[in-house]
Write a protein that holds these residues in place. Structure first.
Motif, PDB file in Angstrom:
ATOM      1  N   GLU A   1       3.346  -5.439  23.691  1.00 47.24           N
ATOM      2  CA  GLU A   1       3.171  -6.769  24.271  1.00 47.24           C
ATOM      3  C   GLU A   1       2.592  -6.684  25.682  1.00 47.24           C
ATOM      4  N   VAL A   2       3.081  -5.754  26.485  1.00 50.73           N
ATOM      5  CA  VAL A   2       2.567  -5.597  27.847  1.00 50.73           C
ATOM      6  C   VAL A   2       1.092  -5.193  27.814  1.00 50.73           C
ATOM      7  N   GLU A   3       0.778  -4.198  26.996  1.00 53.47           N
ATOM      8  CA  GLU A   3      -0.611  -3.726  26.912  1.00 53.47           C
ATOM      9  C   GLU A   3      -1.556  -4.853  26.524  1.00 53.47           C
ATOM     10  N   GLU A   4      -1.197  -5.610  25.486  1.00 53.30           N
ATOM     11  CA  GLU A   4      -2.099  -6.647  25.004  1.00 53.30           C
ATOM     12  C   GLU A   4      -2.135  -7.853  25.936  1.00 53.30           C
ATOM     13  N   THR A   5      -1.021  -8.149  26.596  1.00 47.87           N
ATOM     14  CA  THR A   5      -1.014  -9.239  27.572  1.00 47.87           C
ATOM     15  C   THR A   5      -1.992  -8.943  28.707  1.00 47.87           C
ATOM     16  N   LEU A   6      -1.963  -7.719  29.208  1.00 42.49           N
ATOM     17  CA  LEU A   6      -2.876  -7.345  30.295  1.00 42.49           C
ATOM     18  C   LEU A   6      -4.326  -7.297  29.815  1.00 42.49           C
ATOM     19  N   ARG A   7      -4.532  -6.775  28.632  1.00 40.41           N
ATOM     20  CA  ARG A   7      -5.892  -6.588  28.139  1.00 40.41           C
ATOM     21  C   ARG A   7      -6.564  -7.913  27.774  1.00 40.41           C
ATOM     22  N   ALA A   8      -5.787  -8.837  27.239  1.00 36.61           N
ATOM     23  CA  ALA A   8      -6.378 -10.037  26.657  1.00 36.61           C
ATOM     24  C   ALA A   8      -6.622 -11.157  27.662  1.00 36.61           C
ATOM     25  N   HIS A   9      -6.059 -11.060  28.855  1.00 38.78           N
ATOM     26  CA  HIS A   9      -6.162 -12.135  29.838  1.00 38.78           C
ATOM     27  C   HIS A   9      -7.057 -11.731  31.022  1.00 38.78           C
ATOM     28  N   PRO A  10      -7.477 -12.710  31.820  1.00 43.50           N
ATOM     29  CA  PRO A  10      -8.314 -12.399  32.997  1.00 43.50           C
ATOM     30  C   PRO A  10      -7.497 -11.809  34.128  1.00 43.50           C
ATOM     31  N   ILE A  11      -7.091 -10.564  33.940  1.00 44.57           N
ATOM     32  CA  ILE A  11      -6.185  -9.884  34.862  1.00 44.57           C
ATOM     33  C   ILE A  11      -6.920  -8.716  35.522  1.00 44.57           C
ATOM     34  N   ASP A  12      -6.740  -8.569  36.833  1.00 45.20           N
ATOM     35  CA  ASP A  12      -7.337  -7.445  37.572  1.00 45.20           C
ATOM     36  C   ASP A  12      -6.312  -6.359  37.899  1.00 45.20           C
ATOM     37  N   GLY A  13      -5.066  -6.738  38.066  1.00 42.49           N
ATOM     38  CA  GLY A  13      -4.003  -5.790  38.398  1.00 42.49           C
ATOM     39  C   GLY A  13      -2.673  -6.428  38.075  1.00 42.49           C
ATOM     40  N   ALA A  14      -1.592  -5.658  38.256  1.00 43.49           N
ATOM     41  CA  ALA A  14      -0.292  -6.176  37.830  1.00 43.49           C
ATOM     42  C   ALA A  14       0.838  -5.640  38.684  1.00 43.49           C
TER      43      ALA A  14
END
Length: 577
Positions: free
Chosen positions: A106-119
């Motif tokens: 879930e974490v991997e796909e949440t970061l990959r699928a959204h317009p995210i630069d860092g976390a």
């Protein structure tokens, strides 16, 4: 190193182009109240939050997300809070371990699928740290981990209580008849006094320390108590740093190297870590393409003494004391050149720079190399005809007399069967017997529940006996203790040797020489194998079905085979030493 420009931002793919799709992204952002000032040339930082109303360890993270947002805004970024699975250790059944890989996915796909630069990753309760880190490593975006922090010390009748560890102790006394319900209820009301994780060096504190050992937290973050005001300041600092990491393009592959992995393992051993650390360390490292093995872990454990005098390996102190003594930077300062101080961390500096100003304020809480709590590391890896792929034991938290032991097995095929045995005061057994629980591994549990610290039998408790050898393919809580052999691989459920032993077989344990055998001839084992029948699958549908099809054994980290970095391709095997 060249810094990123606004045009390089990953989120710019969503917001910058003058086309139909990006117009849709911008208009929907405006629907939420955003404006161009939120997306034009600003890093979008995801706050991955494991808060829920059924997660006491993370109950403060809803508030802490606001402090992370403050830091992100201070540094010129745009914060977006993204909820993920809460990993509620206390309430999830059959075990939170069943859901670690689901959370990582879930974490991997949440970061990959959204317009995210860092976390900024927020978690700390046992499986949350490895799940968050595993997913973020696979996503590959810059991130910093914010540990949830431990709760305050427990207290009952003037005695300092450690979560988990003292529960097991008092439960033994309750079953032995030495304390009554009034005392038991007093412990219940005093052992968990605030939000935050277990304040012993259980799995939660172990994994938060390991994250700092990897270089994935800001210096000192892993030991700050959850209710301490410093935790709010650390949350804001993590927000600011995540924005800076995006501009620096400081991705996790530049941090989680072989050197950082060795540092993380060394830190784990020196803290008196949870046995669960072995499974999670292997899984985390392999997500970064580092083929960490049980042999690597045992090698480092043999030469790394326990320096943290924290329960259950230590006898007196808890995480709050560890924080006041200087926390993990002080412990790492004591380890000195046993760590690779050139390893880079999320601070952008080297580990040596991060800990250069660390001070040990209490040399009894954080021991020196010349005065350790235990002469070797917290964990040892055993092998033999009963565990050809390995098993784990925690020598620092067991009665030393059992480090070399030979005794007859009492075998149970399920936890319910074992529970009946240990509660039967007339069951014929002695302290020399070895309690054996099987079918409790990754597939057999299912999910490898924490049944490995098999409670002491009532009959022995009433004679003052508080430890004996216990053996299983299960895990145990990081707050647990005793002569418990765990993670036997391959597990019984898939036909490992543990499936073949019978009550009365002699079990041979030799911790100094790392040996675990059953005194049965190969011919007899082969004859038993011919009679063995594989049990029915635990699941027929849903996530459980995916789990049993793809989960790996304990010695491989219990990750899903298709989520490994090396899935479908070989990984080189450099030496970690």
């Amino acid at each position: 190193m060249a810094r990123k420009t606004p045009d390089d931002l990953r989120s710019a793919r969503w917001f910058a182009p003058d086309d139909l799709r990006s117009m849709g992204h911008r208009s929907r952002a405006m629907q939420m109240g955003w404006s161009g000032e939120d997306w034009d040339g600003k890093p979008v930082i995801a706050i991955i939050n494991t808060w829920s109303d059924l997660s006491p360890c993370h109950h403060h993270l809803r508030d802490r997300a606001e402090w992370v947002k403050r830091g992100i805004l201070q540094a010129g970024g745009t914060p977006v809070e993204m909820p993920v699975h809460s990993f509620s250790e206390q309430f999830l059944k059959p075990t939170s371990m069943l859901y670690r890989n689901m959370g990582a996915l879930e974490v991997e796909e949440t970061l990959r699928a959204h317009p995210i630069d860092g976390a900024v990753l927020m978690g700390g309760c046992d499986k949350s740290t490895p799940a968050l880190v595993m997913g973020a490593l696979s996503a590959g975006l810059p991130f910093v981990f914010l540990p949830a922090g431990a709760m305050l010390r427990g207290n009952y009748a003037g005695e300092k209580l450690g979560s988990g560890t003292d529960v097991w102790k008092y439960w033994d006394e309750r079953r032995a008849g030495t304390i009554g319900k009034e005392e038991w209820d007093g412990v219940q009301g005093g052992i968990a006094r605030s939000y935050g994780t277990c304040m012993t060096m259980g799995t939660a504190s172990t994994m938060m320390s390991i994250a700092e050992g990897f270089g994935l937290t800001l210096p000192g973050a892993s030991a700050i108590p959850a209710p301490d005001a410093s935790h709010k300041r650390m949350a804001a600092a993590c927000g600011r740093r995540a924005v800076e990491m995006v501009w620096e393009d400081l991705t996790p592959d530049k941090i989680v190297t072989w050197a950082a992995t060795r540092n993380a393992v060394t830190v784990a051993m020196a803290t008196g870590c949870s046995t669960n650390a072995i499974i999670h360390l292997i899984a985390m490292a392999r997500r970064a393409g580092i083929p960490l093995t049980l042999d690597h872990l045992d090698s480092i454990g043999r030469t790394t003494p326990v320096l943290a005098n924290i329960r259950p390996s230590g006898k007196e102190y808890l995480m709050e004391d560890f924080f006041y003594a200087g926390g993990l930077p002080a412990l790492m300062k004591e380890l000195g050149d046993r760590l690779d101080l050139t390893a880079r961390t999320v601070s952008g500096k080297t580990l040596g720079e991060d800990i250069s100003g660390a001070v040990n304020y209490n040399s009894d809480v954080i021991r020196s190399l010349s005065n350790p709590v235990y002469h070797e590391g917290s964990l040892a890896v055993l092998k033999g005809n009963l565990a050809p792929d390995g098993a784990v034991i925690k020598p620092a938290a067991m009665d030393p007399k059992f480090q070399t032991h030979r005794g007859p097995a009492i075998v149970a095929d399920s936890y319910a069967e074992m529970k009946a045995i240990i509660n039967d005061e007339s069951y014929p057994m002695t302290p020399d017997h070895v309690l054996v629980l099987r079918n409790a591994g990754p597939l057999g549990g299912p999910g490898m529940p924490e049944w490995g610290m098999i409670p002491m039998p009532k009959a022995l408790l009433k004679h003052g006996i508080r430890d004996m050898v216990r053996l299983s393919d299960a895990r145990m809580s990081g707050t647990s203790y005793g002569a418990c052999i765990l993670h036997v691989a391959p597990e019984a459920y898939i036909g490992g040797p543990l499936a073949l032993i019978e009550t009365g077989d002699m079990i041979e344990l030799d911790v100094p020489n790392r040996i675990l055998n059953v005194a049965v001839s190969e011919a007899d084992l082969a004859e038993r194998r011919a009679r063995w029948t594989a049990p029915a699958p635990r699941y027929e549908r849903g996530y459980g079905q995916m789990f049993i099809q793809h989960v790996e054994q304990a010695d491989k980290g219990c990750d899903f085979d298709f989520l490994r970095t090396d899935f479908g391709a070989p990984v080189p095997e450099p030496e970690i030493n």
